[in-house]
Design an enzyme around this catalytic site. Sequence first.
Site, PDB file in Angstrom:
ATOM      1  CD  GLU A 251      -3.152  -0.865   2.112  1.00 20.74           C
ATOM      2  OE1 GLU A 251      -2.949  -0.162   3.111  1.00 20.74           O
ATOM      3  OE2 GLU A 251      -4.229  -1.433   1.888  1.00 20.74           O
TER       4      GLU A 251
ATOM      5  CD  GLU B 194      -3.864  -5.904   2.526  1.00 21.78           C
ATOM      6  OE1 GLU B 194      -4.693  -5.195   3.127  1.00 21.78           O
ATOM      7  OE2 GLU B 194      -2.639  -5.725   2.579  1.00 21.78           O
TER       8      GLU B 194
END
Length: 479
Positions: A176, A377
């Site tokens: 991320e 995810e």
Amino acid sequence: MAKLDKNFLWGGALAANQFEGGYDQGGKGLSVHDVMTAGEHGKAREITETIEDDKFYPNHDGIDFYNRYKEDIALFGEMGLKCLRTSIAWTRIFPNGDETEPNEEGLQFYDNIIDELLKYNIEPILTLSHFEMPLHLAREYGGFRNRKVVDYFVRFAETVFNRYKDKVKYWMTFNEINNQMDTSNPIFLWTNSGVTLAEDEDPEEVLYQVAHNELIASALAVSKGKEINPDFIIGNMISHVPIYPYSCNPNDIMEAEIANRLRFFFPDVQVRGYYPGYALKMFEKNGYDIKWQEGDDEILKNGTVEYIAFSYYMSTVVKHDEVTSVEDNVVNGGLPNSVKNPYIEESQWGWAIDPVGLRYTLNVLYNRYQLPLFIVENGFGTTDEFKEDGTIDDQERIDYLREHIKASIQAVDEDGVDLMGYTPWGIIDIVSFTTGEMKKRYGLIHVDRDNEGNGTLKRTKKNSFYWFNNVIKTNGEEL
Ligand code: BG6
């Protein structure tokens, strides 16, 4: 005809700092997470100077995977996982980050994990850095503000690439990498990049300098990896929370278009190998002096990624004439001008539940970049209740996952998106990243541990465990 390829990577996703524990075992150094206390929904985690005796640091023990990995990997095997996405704790390999020689015990630990996974035919998929800056590099060097840290990161990457080159094929660089665009929450810059802000600093200018250094580190790691083993498949990893316009008012549409640059800045550079025009224009207009070194253009160009891994949990909405401060805004994943989406329900933690947003995201990313995508995810954080017979009926979690998998299959089967796999987040209960809680559970396997660190750590299979096992067996045909 089957909708998904027979080699579709069904798996689970985890991050070293959130589940390994053993924070001071095997020669490990302290990481930025080891000085983060537990918070809760609406109460931020604190970053303390040192480890204070009267405070609770949930990442220290995680779920004690460090000492129980055989039991846990056996459960992953029983669930039928084809792959496991996890990360390497930088601090197990280079405890302070600036050593010249790696810590053999740390390297051996990941050999053991990888070998154990391979024993069950589970493909290891490794994130080089999932919020894993060594504390020493953050405190003494200022994290990724400092170009020297790029060299230390590359040394770390090179070490693990060389060590695991014959056992691991899929890698991603920074987890991320783009979530630090939200400078209103200090934990993002801290965990992504080991950076804290001084009061008189312009957070945005600091962010873009840090971003540049990290983009260079990512590109150098990709080039190094491909040199070490040309068969490696190396991606980036971004968080994608799509930003919808509130209405068809052209001003809302434009507002959303501009806001989405926050999502695309990092992947634009990592995929294309150069800075997008909107970023250069913004630096110029704001007078930002981002330091480049000679050769940086080449580094970015040569270190582009081969696939895009991303997390997807929720969507958000912006309205052009809605102005609050970020602090006052209650919409999760939101911006100062975010408003609630009237068509969408939220989880207990205020995260919008939007499976269509995942199909939309897959289309947007694929159309923009034309690279294979990997959902690494996705999941539903909620509390678990034991029934009297000792089982856990987590139907809400099953419903969430089912709808998101359906949306992903539609993207493949109807929209022609190239999707490599799907690994639900926190396949076993772990410490929450944003709040440090245990009770915000994503797992398909329950772990007996509470927010204060009490519990036996016993593992129990939830109903979702059996459900997902069948999804994998039928390659998504039975949901
Ligand atoms: C992502 C992170 O932001 O979301 C994970 O990559 C994190 O580390 C996950 O755990 C879910 O967030 P949270 O705060 O519910 O754990």
